[in-house]
Design a protein around this motif. Structure first.
Motif, PDB file in Angstrom:
ATOM      1  N   ILE A 215       0.843  -1.206   0.000  1.00 40.37           N
ATOM      2  CA  ILE A 215       0.000   0.000   0.000  1.00 40.37           C
ATOM      3  C   ILE A 215       0.874   1.251   0.000  1.00 40.37           C
ATOM      4  O   ILE A 215       0.638   2.184  -0.769  1.00 40.37           O
ATOM      5  CB  ILE A 215      -0.963  -0.014   1.204  1.00 40.37           C
ATOM      6  CG1 ILE A 215      -2.088  -1.035   0.957  1.00 40.37           C
ATOM      7  CG2 ILE A 215      -1.531   1.383   1.475  1.00 40.37           C
ATOM      8  CD1 ILE A 215      -2.960  -1.311   2.166  1.00 40.37           C
ATOM      9  N   TRP A 216       1.901   1.266   0.851  1.00 32.87           N
ATOM     10  CA  TRP A 216       2.749   2.456   0.937  1.00 32.87           C
ATOM     11  C   TRP A 216       3.648   2.626  -0.277  1.00 32.87           C
ATOM     12  O   TRP A 216       3.884   3.744  -0.727  1.00 32.87           O
ATOM     13  CB  TRP A 216       3.529   2.451   2.252  1.00 32.87           C
ATOM     14  CG  TRP A 216       2.627   2.902   3.352  1.00 32.87           C
ATOM     15  CD1 TRP A 216       1.968   2.118   4.243  1.00 32.87           C
ATOM     16  CD2 TRP A 216       2.226   4.239   3.620  1.00 32.87           C
ATOM     17  NE1 TRP A 216       1.180   2.893   5.053  1.00 32.87           N
ATOM     18  CE2 TRP A 216       1.320   4.205   4.707  1.00 32.87           C
ATOM     19  CE3 TRP A 216       2.538   5.469   3.065  1.00 32.87           C
ATOM     20  CZ2 TRP A 216       0.735   5.352   5.235  1.00 32.87           C
ATOM     21  CZ3 TRP A 216       1.950   6.618   3.583  1.00 32.87           C
ATOM     22  CH2 TRP A 216       1.068   6.555   4.666  1.00 32.87           C
ATOM     23  N   GLY A 217       4.122   1.526  -0.826  1.00 32.61           N
ATOM     24  CA  GLY A 217       4.917   1.619  -2.056  1.00 32.61           C
ATOM     25  C   GLY A 217       4.081   2.149  -3.208  1.00 32.61           C
ATOM     26  O   GLY A 217       4.524   3.023  -3.970  1.00 32.61           O
ATOM     27  N   ILE A 218       2.871   1.643  -3.319  1.00 34.27           N
ATOM     28  CA  ILE A 218       1.969   2.101  -4.382  1.00 34.27           C
ATOM     29  C   ILE A 218       1.568   3.550  -4.138  1.00 34.27           C
ATOM     30  O   ILE A 218       1.492   4.334  -5.089  1.00 34.27           O
ATOM     31  CB  ILE A 218       0.745   1.160  -4.480  1.00 34.27           C
ATOM     32  CG1 ILE A 218       1.191  -0.193  -5.040  1.00 34.27           C
ATOM     33  CG2 ILE A 218      -0.363   1.779  -5.327  1.00 34.27           C
ATOM     34  CD1 ILE A 218       0.161  -1.300  -4.916  1.00 34.27           C
ATOM     35  N   GLU A 219       1.356   3.923  -2.880  1.00 33.12           N
ATOM     36  CA  GLU A 219       1.006   5.320  -2.581  1.00 33.12           C
ATOM     37  C   GLU A 219       2.142   6.259  -2.968  1.00 33.12           C
ATOM     38  O   GLU A 219       1.893   7.349  -3.495  1.00 33.12           O
ATOM     39  CB  GLU A 219       0.636   5.492  -1.105  1.00 33.12           C
ATOM     40  CG  GLU A 219       0.277   6.916  -0.731  1.00 33.12           C
ATOM     41  CD  GLU A 219      -0.839   7.526  -1.574  1.00 33.12           C
ATOM     42  OE1 GLU A 219      -0.779   8.753  -1.831  1.00 33.12           O
ATOM     43  OE2 GLU A 219      -1.765   6.797  -1.990  1.00 33.12           O
ATOM     44  N   LEU A 220       3.377   5.842  -2.738  1.00 30.76           N
ATOM     45  CA  LEU A 220       4.528   6.665  -3.134  1.00 30.76           C
ATOM     46  C   LEU A 220       4.539   6.861  -4.643  1.00 30.76           C
ATOM     47  O   LEU A 220       4.639   7.999  -5.130  1.00 30.76           O
ATOM     48  CB  LEU A 220       5.831   6.011  -2.670  1.00 30.76           C
ATOM     49  CG  LEU A 220       7.116   6.698  -3.115  1.00 30.76           C
ATOM     50  CD1 LEU A 220       7.233   8.084  -2.503  1.00 30.76           C
ATOM     51  CD2 LEU A 220       8.324   5.852  -2.736  1.00 30.76           C
ATOM     52  N   VAL A 221       4.411   5.776  -5.403  1.00 29.23           N
ATOM     53  CA  VAL A 221       4.382   5.869  -6.866  1.00 29.23           C
ATOM     54  C   VAL A 221       3.177   6.691  -7.313  1.00 29.23           C
ATOM     55  O   VAL A 221       3.290   7.556  -8.194  1.00 29.23           O
ATOM     56  CB  VAL A 221       4.351   4.449  -7.505  1.00 29.23           C
ATOM     57  CG1 VAL A 221       4.098   4.531  -8.999  1.00 29.23           C
ATOM     58  CG2 VAL A 221       5.640   3.706  -7.203  1.00 29.23           C
ATOM     59  N   ASN A 222       2.033   6.436  -6.691  1.00 36.17           N
ATOM     60  CA  ASN A 222       0.803   7.145  -7.044  1.00 36.17           C
ATOM     61  C   ASN A 222       0.950   8.652  -6.802  1.00 36.17           C
ATOM     62  O   ASN A 222       0.511   9.466  -7.624  1.00 36.17           O
ATOM     63  CB  ASN A 222      -0.367   6.573  -6.229  1.00 36.17           C
ATOM     64  CG  ASN A 222      -1.703   6.703  -6.916  1.00 36.17           C
ATOM     65  OD1 ASN A 222      -1.804   7.155  -8.049  1.00 36.17           O
ATOM     66  ND2 ASN A 222      -2.733   6.307  -6.210  1.00 36.17           N
ATOM     67  N   THR A 223       1.568   9.014  -5.705  1.00 36.45           N
ATOM     68  CA  THR A 223       1.796  10.427  -5.398  1.00 36.45           C
ATOM     69  C   THR A 223       2.701  11.061  -6.448  1.00 36.45           C
ATOM     70  O   THR A 223       2.429  12.166  -6.940  1.00 36.45           O
ATOM     71  CB  THR A 223       2.406  10.589  -3.991  1.00 36.45           C
ATOM     72  OG1 THR A 223       1.482  10.060  -3.033  1.00 36.45           O
ATOM     73  CG2 THR A 223       2.696  12.047  -3.669  1.00 36.45           C
TER      74      THR A 223
ATOM     75  N   LEU B 294      -4.906   0.996  -3.487  1.00 38.45           N
ATOM     76  CA  LEU B 294      -4.851   2.392  -3.916  1.00 38.45           C
ATOM     77  C   LEU B 294      -5.487   3.300  -2.870  1.00 38.45           C
ATOM     78  O   LEU B 294      -6.476   2.924  -2.242  1.00 38.45           O
ATOM     79  CB  LEU B 294      -5.598   2.559  -5.241  1.00 38.45           C
ATOM     80  CG  LEU B 294      -5.059   1.756  -6.422  1.00 38.45           C
ATOM     81  CD1 LEU B 294      -6.074   1.744  -7.549  1.00 38.45           C
ATOM     82  CD2 LEU B 294      -3.736   2.344  -6.881  1.00 38.45           C
ATOM     83  N   HIS B 295      -4.949   4.491  -2.720  1.00 36.51           N
ATOM     84  CA  HIS B 295      -5.506   5.459  -1.765  1.00 36.51           C
ATOM     85  C   HIS B 295      -5.471   6.850  -2.375  1.00 36.51           C
ATOM     86  O   HIS B 295      -4.731   7.110  -3.317  1.00 36.51           O
ATOM     87  CB  HIS B 295      -4.747   5.397  -0.441  1.00 36.51           C
ATOM     88  CG  HIS B 295      -5.059   4.150   0.325  1.00 36.51           C
ATOM     89  ND1 HIS B 295      -4.493   2.942   0.009  1.00 36.51           N
ATOM     90  CD2 HIS B 295      -5.913   3.923   1.351  1.00 36.51           C
ATOM     91  CE1 HIS B 295      -4.977   2.014   0.834  1.00 36.51           C
ATOM     92  NE2 HIS B 295      -5.844   2.589   1.645  1.00 36.51           N
ATOM     93  N   SER B 296      -6.265   7.739  -1.792  1.00 33.74           N
ATOM     94  CA  SER B 296      -6.379   9.091  -2.337  1.00 33.74           C
ATOM     95  C   SER B 296      -5.263  10.013  -1.860  1.00 33.74           C
ATOM     96  O   SER B 296      -5.173  11.144  -2.291  1.00 33.74           O
ATOM     97  CB  SER B 296      -7.738   9.689  -1.974  1.00 33.74           C
ATOM     98  OG  SER B 296      -7.863   9.805  -0.566  1.00 33.74           O
TER      99      SER B 296
END
Length: 190
Positions: free
Chosen positions: A20-28, A57-59
């Protein structure tokens, strides 16, 4: 030795949180475009991909953080309460709640692990009610004490940024999995 076994059983929870945090970093870094590409969009065929990806995924950072602690705590409780059934229930909760959100939620992109969080709450509470084993009851009581306030999250909310539908449908999916888990095949005595 038991502590090492518990830590080993918690490994998938840690992997989920790191993902979740890795994807949030990329997503950001991508301006949250991953949400547009892989988020769940109700009643849109391209939004079907979001059924399995929505919990990852998160907002934003605050949203991911809001789900991290409950994922760790409820995951630990779930592993203790139903060690052999927890991961099957988890996969089913993600898929059942995802399909239900795709079918019934308001329009918009739905992301976040809160459907899974509410699913685990529903699973643990319903397991306590259906099984009535000391372990299941204690787990349910701990969840009520720690997360009893989450019940308000399943009610319709005027805030379009919060998917109360994902919360409600996650909780119902968790309860359904506990109900199905309580059914044991009838074994004939020989």
């Amino acid at each position: 030795m038991k502590q090492a076994g518990f830590i080993h059983k918690m490994r998938p929870i840690f992997v989920l949180i790191v993902a979740i945090w890795g994807i949030e970093l990329v997503n950001t870094l991508l301006g949250h475009r991953l949400n547009l590409w892989f988020g769940l969009e109700p009643r849109n065929l391209s939004g079907l991909i979001g059924i399995p990806t929505m919990p990852l995924l998160h907002s934003g950072i605050a949203h991911a953080l809001a789900n991290t602690v409950p994922l760790a705590i409820l995951g630990a409780i779930g592993i203790v309460v139903a060690p052999r059934r927890f991961w099957t229930a988890t996969i089913a909760i993600v898929l059942l709640s995802g399909v239900a959100v795709w079918l019934f939620a308001r329009s918009g992109i739905v992301v976040g692990a809160s459907g899974l969080v509410f699913g685990w709450v529903g699973f643990i509470l319903a397991l306590g009610a259906f099984e009535r084993s000391p372990r299941a009851i204690i787990g349910a009581v701990v969840v009520i004490i720690l997360y009893g306030g989450l019940f308000w999250g399943v009610l319709p909310d005027s805030d379009r940024q919060i998917s109360w539908e994902a919360h409600l449908l996650g909780a119902l999916s968790g309860g359904a999995m506990a109900y199905l888990n309580r059914l044991k095949p009838l074994a004939k005595k020989s």
